[in-house]
Every structure is written in structure tokens, then in C-alpha cells.
Design an enzyme around this catalytic site. Structure first.
Site, PDB file in Angstrom:
ATOM      1  N   GLY A  31     -47.387   9.446  -7.564  1.00  0.00           N
ATOM      2  CA  GLY A  31     -46.632   9.332  -8.816  1.00  0.00           C
ATOM      3  C   GLY A  31     -46.108  10.654  -9.321  1.00  0.00           C
ATOM      4  CG  HIS A  37     -42.204  11.510  -4.920  1.00  0.00           C
ATOM      5  ND1 HIS A  37     -42.387  12.240  -6.060  1.00  0.00           N
ATOM      6  CD2 HIS A  37     -43.348  11.630  -4.200  1.00  0.00           C
ATOM      7  CE1 HIS A  37     -43.595  12.798  -6.048  1.00  0.00           C
ATOM      8  NE2 HIS A  37     -44.202  12.446  -4.925  1.00  0.00           N
ATOM      9  CG  ASP A 151     -47.589  17.227   1.176  1.00  0.00           C
ATOM     10  OD1 ASP A 151     -48.279  18.055   0.590  1.00  0.00           O
ATOM     11  OD2 ASP A 151     -46.722  16.535   0.607  1.00  0.00           O
ATOM     12  CB  SER A 186     -44.628  20.105  -5.931  1.00  0.00           C
ATOM     13  OG  SER A 186     -45.964  19.825  -6.291  1.00  0.00           O
ATOM     14  NE  ARG A 188     -51.834  19.682  -7.197  1.00  0.00           N
ATOM     15  CZ  ARG A 188     -51.919  18.870  -6.151  1.00  0.00           C
ATOM     16  NH1 ARG A 188     -50.896  18.742  -5.322  1.00  0.00           N
ATOM     17  NH2 ARG A 188     -53.036  18.187  -5.918  1.00  0.00           N
TER      18      ARG A 188
HETATM   19  P1  AMP Z   1     -47.381  13.027  -3.322  1.00  0.00           P
HETATM   20  O1  AMP Z   1     -47.008  12.130  -4.442  1.00  0.00           O
HETATM   21  O2  AMP Z   1     -47.315  14.473  -3.661  1.00  0.00           O
HETATM   22  O3  AMP Z   1     -48.657  12.606  -2.641  1.00  0.00           O
HETATM   23  O4  AMP Z   1     -46.225  12.838  -2.225  1.00  0.00           O
HETATM   24  C1  AMP Z   1     -45.898  11.594  -1.700  1.00  0.00           C
HETATM   25  C2  AMP Z   1     -45.000  11.775  -0.510  1.00  0.00           C
HETATM   26  O5  AMP Z   1     -43.804  12.469  -0.900  1.00  0.00           O
HETATM   27  C3  AMP Z   1     -45.649  12.638   0.599  1.00  0.00           C
HETATM   28  O6  AMP Z   1     -45.298  12.109   1.867  1.00  0.00           O
HETATM   29  C4  AMP Z   1     -45.040  13.985   0.359  1.00  0.00           C
HETATM   30  O7  AMP Z   1     -45.001  14.797   1.506  1.00  0.00           O
HETATM   31  C5  AMP Z   1     -43.645  13.604  -0.078  1.00  0.00           C
HETATM   32  N1  AMP Z   1     -43.037  14.705  -0.834  1.00  0.00           N
HETATM   33  C6  AMP Z   1     -43.558  15.344  -1.904  1.00  0.00           C
HETATM   34  N2  AMP Z   1     -42.741  16.335  -2.291  1.00  0.00           N
HETATM   35  C7  AMP Z   1     -41.686  16.337  -1.450  1.00  0.00           C
HETATM   36  C8  AMP Z   1     -40.504  17.130  -1.313  1.00  0.00           C
HETATM   37  N3  AMP Z   1     -40.256  18.156  -2.125  1.00  0.00           N
HETATM   38  N4  AMP Z   1     -39.629  16.834  -0.319  1.00  0.00           N
HETATM   39  C9  AMP Z   1     -39.899  15.798   0.530  1.00  0.00           C
HETATM   40  N5  AMP Z   1     -40.997  15.023   0.460  1.00  0.00           N
HETATM   41  C10 AMP Z   1     -41.875  15.280  -0.510  1.00  0.00           C
END
Ligand code: AMP
Length: 282
Positions: A31, A37, A151, A186, A188
Site C-alpha cells: 500500500g 506500483h 527490490d 518508495s 517510505r
Molecule cells: P511494496 O509496496 O514496497 O512492497 O512494493 C510492491 C511492489 O512494487 C514490489 O514488487 C516493489 O518492487 C514494487 N515497487 C516499489 N517501488 C517501485 C518503483 N519505484 N518502481 C517499480 N516498482 C516498484
């Protein structure tokens, strides 16, 4: 878009969809959605009949409880973004629904990639990731699942997870989405103070500098200089920067033409941990 809170209900619906020979694309997230995303959702939308997104802040992958407690949450905004992206299903479970026996990780052994970089610095993290992704795959029975190269080590772990199980799921890597100043998007990033946000683009600058100067310089000298240039920023502290072979994820001190390498970095901005990476020779 259907919002579903229960695994059983979602699984029943998705099974019926599969029986009608429709393909399912799945995008797991925690989220606080951003364009990164949404680029995964868009790709899934192009390649599948139905797209399922999950939003679940998975407690078992956090090795730091204050990081878990302060993880950004913006469900209403996320729902609006998913609706706009024409996502078909949102799985929004409770911890009890994902972990009926309590939030405990299974133990996984991969090819050793789990011990490198993030594995070293975040003990238990990849067991938590593999446990939740396996569970989400069982519920969502996707044909394809989309993971960001942001990631990259996690993506490699999921590829190995799939090769160890019976599940026939195509894992689709997606490129890193960045802010205009290069900072990798991100969830974060929302927690950064103004000064931290101003200094954070140094992370990508360091990766780009490494890529551009690799041919003419010794890797360990470059890494030493980059550590210095990150730590020179008042709000940033380098945790690691490494060049690694993308297959073994083992740290490399020189580049062999027939191998592919990426540079990986983790930096603290105050207590906010940011990671990024870049392809070096491919
Ligand atoms: P997270 O919500 O951070 O667990 O991310 C969910 C998915 O989105 C994971 O597969 C991440 O690698 C991908 N993701 C997060 N940030 C990015 C980004 N800046 N570019 C591409 N994919 C992303």
C-alpha cells in the site's frame, strides 16, 4: 473494482474466473501506492484479463518493529488510484486472514542469495517475504505476478521460490520508476523530512556515478569514494554499497564480460531506510 477482505471469498471468485479460461495478473503491495506500483498494475492490465492487487503490510518481513509501526498507510487514496487504473480486485486482508495460525514465517533455503545484502542486514526478512508471497499466490492463483526491480533481491528470491514449488506462475520483472530527480519511488519516501528529501537523490547519483566510471576505475576505490560522498550529506548514512553478479548476488570486485552485474545500495535517512540499484553492464 471489488474489494475483498477474506482469502476464501477471493479464492472462490478467482477460481471461477480461471474456469472461464481467463488469465489473472497479480500485483502484491504493502500500500501507500505511488506511480511505481501503478506501473506494475498497468503492465498486468495489458497482459491479463483480470488484475488483482493486494495491500497487506506483512508483519513477518519487518525486522524492525518501529519501521512496521510507522509504515505509511493511505487506504482511501490507494483505492481511488486502483479504481482509476481499472484494477479488478483489491485483496485487503487482516493479519488473521493471511496468518490464521498467527504471523510466523516458514524457513526457506534458496541458493545462498538469501544471505547476501538485504539478507545480511535484515535477518528473517526474506523468510517473511517468501512466506507471505507463497500464501498470496495460493489465494490468488495468478498466471503472472509482477515485481519491481526496485527490490531486485526480492525479485530473485521470488523467482527461486517459484522454481522450488509446483506453482506455474510467470514472474514478470518491472523497471524502477523514479522521481524527476532520480530518487526511486518508495512508500517510505513519504516519511522523509524536507532536508532528507533534498539529500536523498544522492543515492541514485552515486549509482549512476559508479556505472559511468566502472570502465576506468577500480571497483573498491569507487565504492570507497561513494561511501564518502553519501556520508558527507548531513542526513544520510550508508549501510552498504556493492557490485554484485545478478545470478549469485555475490559481491564482485571486478567485471567479467560474460556475467551481468548490478550495483546495490542501502542508505539510512535518519531512521528511514532506502534501497536502490542499477544495472551496470547490460
Ligand atoms: P511494496 O509496496 O514496497 O512492497 O512494493 C510492491 C511492489 O512494487 C514490489 O514488487 C516493489 O518492487 C514494487 N515497487 C516499489 N517501488 C517501485 C518503483 N519505484 N518502481 C517499480 N516498482 C516498484
Amino acid at each position: 473494482m471489488k474489494v475483498i477482505r477474506f482469502a476464501k471469498e477471493l479464492h472462490r471468485e478467482l477460481k471461477q474466473i480461471k474456469q472461464r479460461d481467463k488469465s489473472i495478473g497479480f500485483v502484491p503491495t504493502m500500500g501507500a501506492l505511488h506511480q511505481g506500483h501503478l506501473s506494475l498494475i498497468e503492465k498486468a492490465k495489458q497482459e491479463n484479463d483480470i488484475v488483482v492487487c493486494s495491500i497487506f503490510v506483512n508483519p513477518t518481513q519487518f525486522n524492525n518493529s518501529s519501521d512496521l509501526d510507522t509504515y505509511p498507510i493511505s487506504i482511501e487514496q490507494d483505492k481511488a488510484l486502483l479504481l482509476e487504473s481499472q484494477c479488478d480486485f483489491l485483496y485487503l486482508p487482516t493479519v488473521e486472514d493471511v496468518y490464521p495460525q498467527g504471523p510466523i514465517s516458514d524457513s526457506y533455503m534458496f541458493s545462498g542469495i538469501e544471505h547476501e545484502m538485504e539478507g545480511k542486514h535484515r535477518p528473517g526478512h526474506f523468510d517473511g517475504v517468501a512466506t507471505v508471497v507463497k500464501r498470496l499466490f495460493d489465494i490468488c492463483i495468478p498466471d503472472r505476478a509482477y515485481f519491481g526491480e526496485k527490490d531486485f533481491q526480492q525479485l530473485r528470491i521470488i523467482q527461486e521460490l517459484i522454481s522450488q514449488t509446483e506453482q506455474r506462475i510467470e514472474i514478470i520483472p518491472c523497471s524502477i520508476f523514479r522521481e524527476q530527480d532520480g530518487l526511486a519511488m518508495s512508500s517510505r519516501n513519504r516519511k522523509l523530512s524536507q532536508t532528507q528529501r533534498e539529500q536523498a537523490p544522492e543515492i541514485y547519483k552515486a549509482l549512476k556515478h559508479l556505472k559511468e566510471n566502472l570502465k576506468y576505475n577500480d571497483i573498491s576505490d569507487l565504492l570507497k569514494n561513494l561511501k564518502h560522498s553519501i556520508n558527507k550529506q548531513s542526513e544520510l548514512e550508508l549501510e552498504y554499497i556493492e557490485v554484485a553478479d545478478i545470478s549469485s548476488l555475490k559481491s564482485a570486485s571486478n567485471i567479467q564480460e560474460d556475467h551481468k552485474y548490478r550495483a546495490f545500495i542501502a542508505v539510512f535517512a535518519g531512521d528511514i531506510r532506502l534501497i536502490d540499484n542499477i544495472a551496470l553492464n547490460y
